[in-house]
Design a protein around this motif. Sequence first.
Motif, PDB file in Angstrom:
ATOM      1  N   LEU A  14     -41.934 -27.245 -26.745  1.00 22.78           N
ATOM      2  CA  LEU A  14     -43.265 -27.601 -26.276  1.00 22.78           C
ATOM      3  C   LEU A  14     -44.265 -26.496 -26.615  1.00 22.78           C
ATOM      4  O   LEU A  14     -45.401 -26.776 -27.023  1.00 22.78           O
ATOM      5  CB  LEU A  14     -43.242 -27.865 -24.768  1.00 22.78           C
ATOM      6  CG  LEU A  14     -44.542 -28.334 -24.132  1.00 22.78           C
ATOM      7  CD1 LEU A  14     -44.982 -29.663 -24.738  1.00 22.78           C
ATOM      8  CD2 LEU A  14     -44.375 -28.473 -22.627  1.00 22.78           C
ATOM      9  N   TYR A  15     -43.826 -25.266 -26.498  1.00 31.98           N
ATOM     10  CA  TYR A  15     -44.694 -24.135 -26.856  1.00 31.98           C
ATOM     11  C   TYR A  15     -45.081 -24.202 -28.338  1.00 31.98           C
ATOM     12  O   TYR A  15     -46.259 -24.095 -28.690  1.00 31.98           O
ATOM     13  CB  TYR A  15     -43.983 -22.810 -26.550  1.00 31.98           C
ATOM     14  CG  TYR A  15     -44.698 -21.620 -27.111  1.00 31.98           C
ATOM     15  CD1 TYR A  15     -45.822 -21.093 -26.467  1.00 31.98           C
ATOM     16  CD2 TYR A  15     -44.281 -21.010 -28.291  1.00 31.98           C
ATOM     17  CE1 TYR A  15     -46.500 -20.006 -26.991  1.00 31.98           C
ATOM     18  CE2 TYR A  15     -44.944 -19.926 -28.818  1.00 31.98           C
ATOM     19  CZ  TYR A  15     -46.052 -19.425 -28.170  1.00 31.98           C
ATOM     20  OH  TYR A  15     -46.722 -18.350 -28.693  1.00 31.98           O
ATOM     21  N   PHE A  16     -44.084 -24.398 -29.206  1.00 32.99           N
ATOM     22  CA  PHE A  16     -44.384 -24.474 -30.647  1.00 32.99           C
ATOM     23  C   PHE A  16     -45.243 -25.697 -30.961  1.00 32.99           C
ATOM     24  O   PHE A  16     -46.118 -25.653 -31.825  1.00 32.99           O
ATOM     25  CB  PHE A  16     -43.089 -24.503 -31.472  1.00 32.99           C
ATOM     26  CG  PHE A  16     -42.435 -23.147 -31.575  1.00 32.99           C
ATOM     27  CD1 PHE A  16     -43.020 -22.127 -32.290  1.00 32.99           C
ATOM     28  CD2 PHE A  16     -41.228 -22.902 -30.949  1.00 32.99           C
ATOM     29  CE1 PHE A  16     -42.427 -20.870 -32.394  1.00 32.99           C
ATOM     30  CE2 PHE A  16     -40.631 -21.663 -31.038  1.00 32.99           C
ATOM     31  CZ  PHE A  16     -41.231 -20.639 -31.756  1.00 32.99           C
ATOM     32  N   TRP A  17     -45.001 -26.801 -30.265  1.00 28.11           N
ATOM     33  CA  TRP A  17     -45.785 -28.018 -30.469  1.00 28.11           C
ATOM     34  C   TRP A  17     -47.249 -27.751 -30.126  1.00 28.11           C
ATOM     35  O   TRP A  17     -48.150 -28.133 -30.876  1.00 28.11           O
ATOM     36  CB  TRP A  17     -45.211 -29.124 -29.579  1.00 28.11           C
ATOM     37  CG  TRP A  17     -45.965 -30.415 -29.617  1.00 28.11           C
ATOM     38  CD1 TRP A  17     -46.963 -30.805 -28.783  1.00 28.11           C
ATOM     39  CD2 TRP A  17     -45.768 -31.487 -30.541  1.00 28.11           C
ATOM     40  NE1 TRP A  17     -47.401 -32.065 -29.110  1.00 28.11           N
ATOM     41  CE2 TRP A  17     -46.681 -32.499 -30.193  1.00 28.11           C
ATOM     42  CE3 TRP A  17     -44.927 -31.684 -31.614  1.00 28.11           C
ATOM     43  CZ2 TRP A  17     -46.772 -33.696 -30.889  1.00 28.11           C
ATOM     44  CZ3 TRP A  17     -45.006 -32.882 -32.290  1.00 28.11           C
ATOM     45  CH2 TRP A  17     -45.918 -33.870 -31.940  1.00 28.11           C
ATOM     46  N   ASN A  18     -47.480 -27.065 -29.000  1.00 23.38           N
ATOM     47  CA  ASN A  18     -48.851 -26.761 -28.580  1.00 23.38           C
ATOM     48  C   ASN A  18     -49.506 -25.727 -29.480  1.00 23.38           C
ATOM     49  O   ASN A  18     -50.729 -25.674 -29.570  1.00 23.38           O
ATOM     50  CB  ASN A  18     -48.879 -26.283 -27.128  1.00 23.38           C
ATOM     51  CG  ASN A  18     -48.560 -27.399 -26.157  1.00 23.38           C
ATOM     52  OD1 ASN A  18     -48.788 -28.561 -26.451  1.00 23.38           O
ATOM     53  ND2 ASN A  18     -48.004 -27.041 -25.007  1.00 23.38           N
ATOM     54  N   GLU A  19     -48.704 -24.895 -30.139  1.00 23.79           N
ATOM     55  CA  GLU A  19     -49.237 -23.900 -31.078  1.00 23.79           C
ATOM     56  C   GLU A  19     -49.532 -24.519 -32.445  1.00 23.79           C
ATOM     57  O   GLU A  19     -49.968 -23.831 -33.360  1.00 23.79           O
ATOM     58  CB  GLU A  19     -48.252 -22.742 -31.245  1.00 23.79           C
ATOM     59  CG  GLU A  19     -48.129 -21.858 -30.024  1.00 23.79           C
ATOM     60  CD  GLU A  19     -49.416 -21.115 -29.704  1.00 23.79           C
ATOM     61  OE1 GLU A  19     -50.034 -20.568 -30.642  1.00 23.79           O
ATOM     62  OE2 GLU A  19     -49.806 -21.099 -28.522  1.00 23.79           O
ATOM     63  N   GLY A  20     -49.237 -25.803 -32.606  1.00 21.10           N
ATOM     64  CA  GLY A  20     -49.522 -26.489 -33.865  1.00 21.10           C
ATOM     65  C   GLY A  20     -48.418 -26.340 -34.896  1.00 21.10           C
ATOM     66  O   GLY A  20     -48.679 -26.395 -36.098  1.00 21.10           O
ATOM     67  N   ILE A  21     -47.192 -26.116 -34.462  1.00 19.29           N
ATOM     68  CA  ILE A  21     -46.053 -25.991 -35.377  1.00 19.29           C
ATOM     69  C   ILE A  21     -45.084 -27.150 -35.084  1.00 19.29           C
ATOM     70  O   ILE A  21     -44.105 -26.987 -34.370  1.00 19.29           O
ATOM     71  CB  ILE A  21     -45.339 -24.639 -35.198  1.00 19.29           C
ATOM     72  CG1 ILE A  21     -46.333 -23.499 -35.331  1.00 19.29           C
ATOM     73  CG2 ILE A  21     -44.198 -24.491 -36.209  1.00 19.29           C
ATOM     74  CD1 ILE A  21     -45.769 -22.157 -34.972  1.00 19.29           C
TER      75      ILE A  21
END
Length: 112
Positions: A14-21
Amino acid sequence: MLPSKQETQCQTLLYFWNEGIPDATEIKQRTNIQRSTIYNILKKLKKTGMVEHANGNGRPISKKNVDASPSTIQRHLINHGYKKDLPLATPMLTNLHKENRVKWAQEYLNDN
C-alpha cells in the motif's frame, strides 16, 4: 500484538502504491515479497482500493445456545429423515441352537 506477515506485506505494498510505484517487478526488487503475493494484493487494490480482508467470506458461524423446545428439535429431525425407532431385538441362541451349530461345524470341519 504484532501485525501478521500478510498484514505487513499489505501495508508495504500500500505504501508503494501510494508512492506511485504500481510495478510488481520493482516492488519485488525493493521488498523481496513473492511476486504472486504482490500481484494478488495489487489486484485487490485496483478492485477495491483497500488491502483489508473482506469480511463475510466463507461459511457463516453457527449460532449457539439457541432456545428450542424438545418437540421443535424432534420435528426438525423427523423432517430431515431421522427416526426414533430402535432396531428390533433378536432372540438369543438357545442351548439347542448352540448344539446344532457345533454338530454342523464338526460335520463339515474337513470339508474343503
